[in-house]
Design a protein around this motif. Sequence first.
Motif, PDB file in Angstrom:
ATOM      1  N   LEU A  42       0.826  -1.206   0.000  1.00 17.08           N
ATOM      2  CA  LEU A  42       0.000   0.000   0.000  1.00 17.08           C
ATOM      3  C   LEU A  42       0.864   1.261   0.000  1.00 17.08           C
ATOM      4  O   LEU A  42       0.561   2.236  -0.685  1.00 17.08           O
ATOM      5  CB  LEU A  42      -0.960   0.004   1.191  1.00 17.08           C
ATOM      6  CG  LEU A  42      -2.047  -1.066   1.193  1.00 17.08           C
ATOM      7  CD1 LEU A  42      -2.866  -0.985   2.476  1.00 17.08           C
ATOM      8  CD2 LEU A  42      -2.939  -0.961  -0.034  1.00 17.08           C
ATOM      9  N   VAL A  43       1.963   1.236   0.761  1.00 21.17           N
ATOM     10  CA  VAL A  43       2.888   2.369   0.770  1.00 21.17           C
ATOM     11  C   VAL A  43       3.485   2.548  -0.621  1.00 21.17           C
ATOM     12  O   VAL A  43       3.565   3.661  -1.144  1.00 21.17           O
ATOM     13  CB  VAL A  43       4.005   2.169   1.825  1.00 21.17           C
ATOM     14  CG1 VAL A  43       5.106   3.205   1.663  1.00 21.17           C
ATOM     15  CG2 VAL A  43       3.435   2.222   3.229  1.00 21.17           C
ATOM     16  N   PHE A  44       3.865   1.443  -1.244  1.00 20.71           N
ATOM     17  CA  PHE A  44       4.454   1.477  -2.577  1.00 20.71           C
ATOM     18  C   PHE A  44       3.491   2.086  -3.599  1.00 20.71           C
ATOM     19  O   PHE A  44       3.881   2.868  -4.455  1.00 20.71           O
ATOM     20  CB  PHE A  44       4.852   0.060  -3.000  1.00 20.71           C
ATOM     21  CG  PHE A  44       5.336  -0.044  -4.407  1.00 20.71           C
ATOM     22  CD1 PHE A  44       6.589   0.434  -4.762  1.00 20.71           C
ATOM     23  CD2 PHE A  44       4.554  -0.624  -5.383  1.00 20.71           C
ATOM     24  CE1 PHE A  44       7.042   0.342  -6.068  1.00 20.71           C
ATOM     25  CE2 PHE A  44       4.990  -0.723  -6.689  1.00 20.71           C
ATOM     26  CZ  PHE A  44       6.244  -0.233  -7.038  1.00 20.71           C
ATOM     27  N   CYS A  45       2.219   1.740  -3.494  1.00 21.12           N
ATOM     28  CA  CYS A  45       1.219   2.185  -4.472  1.00 21.12           C
ATOM     29  C   CYS A  45       0.605   3.540  -4.161  1.00 21.12           C
ATOM     30  O   CYS A  45      -0.073   4.115  -5.016  1.00 21.12           O
ATOM     31  CB  CYS A  45       0.102   1.148  -4.578  1.00 21.12           C
ATOM     32  SG  CYS A  45       0.646  -0.415  -5.265  1.00 21.12           S
ATOM     33  N   SER A  46       0.808   4.032  -2.962  1.00 22.40           N
ATOM     34  CA  SER A  46       0.143   5.277  -2.573  1.00 22.40           C
ATOM     35  C   SER A  46       0.755   6.464  -3.298  1.00 22.40           C
ATOM     36  O   SER A  46       1.933   6.495  -3.618  1.00 22.40           O
ATOM     37  CB  SER A  46       0.222   5.485  -1.068  1.00 22.40           C
ATOM     38  OG  SER A  46       1.553   5.703  -0.682  1.00 22.40           O
ATOM     39  N   GLY A  47      -0.082   7.437  -3.531  1.00 24.40           N
ATOM     40  CA  GLY A  47       0.358   8.655  -4.203  1.00 24.40           C
ATOM     41  C   GLY A  47       0.700   9.733  -3.198  1.00 24.40           C
ATOM     42  O   GLY A  47       0.920   9.471  -2.012  1.00 24.40           O
ATOM     43  N   SER A  48       0.681  10.954  -3.671  1.00 23.44           N
ATOM     44  CA  SER A  48       1.059  12.085  -2.825  1.00 23.44           C
ATOM     45  C   SER A  48       0.061  12.319  -1.687  1.00 23.44           C
ATOM     46  O   SER A  48       0.391  12.930  -0.686  1.00 23.44           O
ATOM     47  CB  SER A  48       1.175  13.351  -3.669  1.00 23.44           C
ATOM     48  OG  SER A  48      -0.066  13.629  -4.296  1.00 23.44           O
ATOM     49  N   ARG A  49      -1.158  11.823  -1.844  1.00 25.08           N
ATOM     50  CA  ARG A  49      -2.166  11.990  -0.792  1.00 25.08           C
ATOM     51  C   ARG A  49      -2.204  10.813   0.179  1.00 25.08           C
ATOM     52  O   ARG A  49      -3.148  10.668   0.948  1.00 25.08           O
ATOM     53  CB  ARG A  49      -3.543  12.171  -1.412  1.00 25.08           C
ATOM     54  CG  ARG A  49      -3.653  13.431  -2.204  1.00 25.08           C
ATOM     55  CD  ARG A  49      -5.041  13.610  -2.714  1.00 25.08           C
ATOM     56  NE  ARG A  49      -5.134  14.826  -3.497  1.00 25.08           N
ATOM     57  CZ  ARG A  49      -6.244  15.295  -3.980  1.00 25.08           C
ATOM     58  NH1 ARG A  49      -7.374  14.653  -3.778  1.00 25.08           N
ATOM     59  NH2 ARG A  49      -6.250  16.402  -4.686  1.00 25.08           N
ATOM     60  N   ASN A  50      -1.210   9.957   0.114  1.00 22.89           N
ATOM     61  CA  ASN A  50      -1.144   8.762   0.965  1.00 22.89           C
ATOM     62  C   ASN A  50      -2.392   7.906   0.833  1.00 22.89           C
ATOM     63  O   ASN A  50      -2.938   7.414   1.824  1.00 22.89           O
ATOM     64  CB  ASN A  50      -0.895   9.125   2.420  1.00 22.89           C
ATOM     65  CG  ASN A  50       0.535   9.544   2.651  1.00 22.89           C
ATOM     66  OD1 ASN A  50       1.425   9.154   1.909  1.00 22.89           O
ATOM     67  ND2 ASN A  50       0.768  10.328   3.667  1.00 22.89           N
ATOM     68  N   ALA A  51      -2.859   7.739  -0.393  1.00 23.49           N
ATOM     69  CA  ALA A  51      -4.042   6.925  -0.650  1.00 23.49           C
ATOM     70  C   ALA A  51      -3.846   6.135  -1.937  1.00 23.49           C
ATOM     71  O   ALA A  51      -3.099   6.553  -2.828  1.00 23.49           O
ATOM     72  CB  ALA A  51      -5.277   7.805  -0.771  1.00 23.49           C
ATOM     73  N   CYS A  52      -4.501   4.999  -1.999  1.00 21.90           N
ATOM     74  CA  CYS A  52      -4.501   4.207  -3.221  1.00 21.90           C
ATOM     75  C   CYS A  52      -5.822   3.453  -3.297  1.00 21.90           C
ATOM     76  O   CYS A  52      -6.480   3.233  -2.288  1.00 21.90           O
ATOM     77  CB  CYS A  52      -3.317   3.260  -3.290  1.00 21.90           C
ATOM     78  SG  CYS A  52      -3.148   2.165  -1.890  1.00 21.90           S
ATOM     79  N   GLN A  53      -6.180   3.086  -4.504  1.00 21.21           N
ATOM     80  CA  GLN A  53      -7.451   2.390  -4.722  1.00 21.21           C
ATOM     81  C   GLN A  53      -7.168   1.139  -5.532  1.00 21.21           C
ATOM     82  O   GLN A  53      -6.645   1.218  -6.634  1.00 21.21           O
ATOM     83  CB  GLN A  53      -8.426   3.306  -5.469  1.00 21.21           C
ATOM     84  CG  GLN A  53      -9.803   2.715  -5.613  1.00 21.21           C
ATOM     85  CD  GLN A  53     -10.800   3.735  -6.135  1.00 21.21           C
ATOM     86  OE1 GLN A  53     -10.578   4.933  -6.060  1.00 21.21           O
ATOM     87  NE2 GLN A  53     -11.898   3.253  -6.664  1.00 21.21           N
ATOM     88  N   MET A  54      -7.490  -0.006  -4.962  1.00 23.90           N
ATOM     89  CA  MET A  54      -7.265  -1.273  -5.660  1.00 23.90           C
ATOM     90  C   MET A  54      -8.122  -2.351  -5.029  1.00 23.90           C
ATOM     91  O   MET A  54      -8.654  -2.172  -3.943  1.00 23.90           O
ATOM     92  CB  MET A  54      -5.795  -1.653  -5.625  1.00 23.90           C
ATOM     93  CG  MET A  54      -5.250  -1.924  -4.245  1.00 23.90           C
ATOM     94  SD  MET A  54      -3.494  -2.185  -4.212  1.00 23.90           S
ATOM     95  CE  MET A  54      -2.918  -0.632  -4.816  1.00 23.90           C
ATOM     96  N   ASN A  55      -8.226  -3.475  -5.734  1.00 20.77           N
ATOM     97  CA  ASN A  55      -9.034  -4.554  -5.180  1.00 20.77           C
ATOM     98  C   ASN A  55      -8.143  -5.570  -4.459  1.00 20.77           C
ATOM     99  O   ASN A  55      -6.921  -5.588  -4.622  1.00 20.77           O
ATOM    100  CB  ASN A  55      -9.920  -5.202  -6.248  1.00 20.77           C
ATOM    101  CG  ASN A  55      -9.134  -5.841  -7.366  1.00 20.77           C
ATOM    102  OD1 ASN A  55      -8.045  -6.353  -7.159  1.00 20.77           O
ATOM    103  ND2 ASN A  55      -9.692  -5.826  -8.557  1.00 20.77           N
ATOM    104  N   VAL A  56      -8.781  -6.390  -3.676  1.00 19.19           N
ATOM    105  CA  VAL A  56      -8.085  -7.372  -2.850  1.00 19.19           C
ATOM    106  C   VAL A  56      -7.309  -8.359  -3.720  1.00 19.19           C
ATOM    107  O   VAL A  56      -6.210  -8.781  -3.364  1.00 19.19           O
ATOM    108  CB  VAL A  56      -9.094  -8.096  -1.918  1.00 19.19           C
ATOM    109  CG1 VAL A  56      -8.461  -9.272  -1.221  1.00 19.19           C
ATOM    110  CG2 VAL A  56      -9.661  -7.117  -0.904  1.00 19.19           C
TER     111      VAL A  56
END
Length: 112
Positions: free
Chosen positions: A31-45
Amino acid sequence: MRYYSKQLFQIDAEVFYHSLTAHQLAVYSYLVFCSGSRNACQMNVRTIAAACGCSESSVRRALHGLRERGFIDVKGAVQKLRSGGYRRTCNRYYLLDRSEWKPPGGALCSSK
């Protein structure tokens, strides 16, 4: 699964003092790897499971544990359809600040 070019990312070293399970640490790191500048990411399980090399149920348990311990916040996402209805889409995961993490149960190694 898509492969990324050699990218580096940083993770807070304090995470190792919180006695996370191997799956929790793998999921949080992804999740850290995929997060953007807003410390958020959207993905499925399913995507997280493929990237971390574990089952979808293990990812769900890890996400639940991370949420309980204050590492992440999970928001369900919906999409408005042209017909006027809505449908559920992938969850959005927000990485919380270290100050929101619940105190660790015990340190794994002593500091100098």
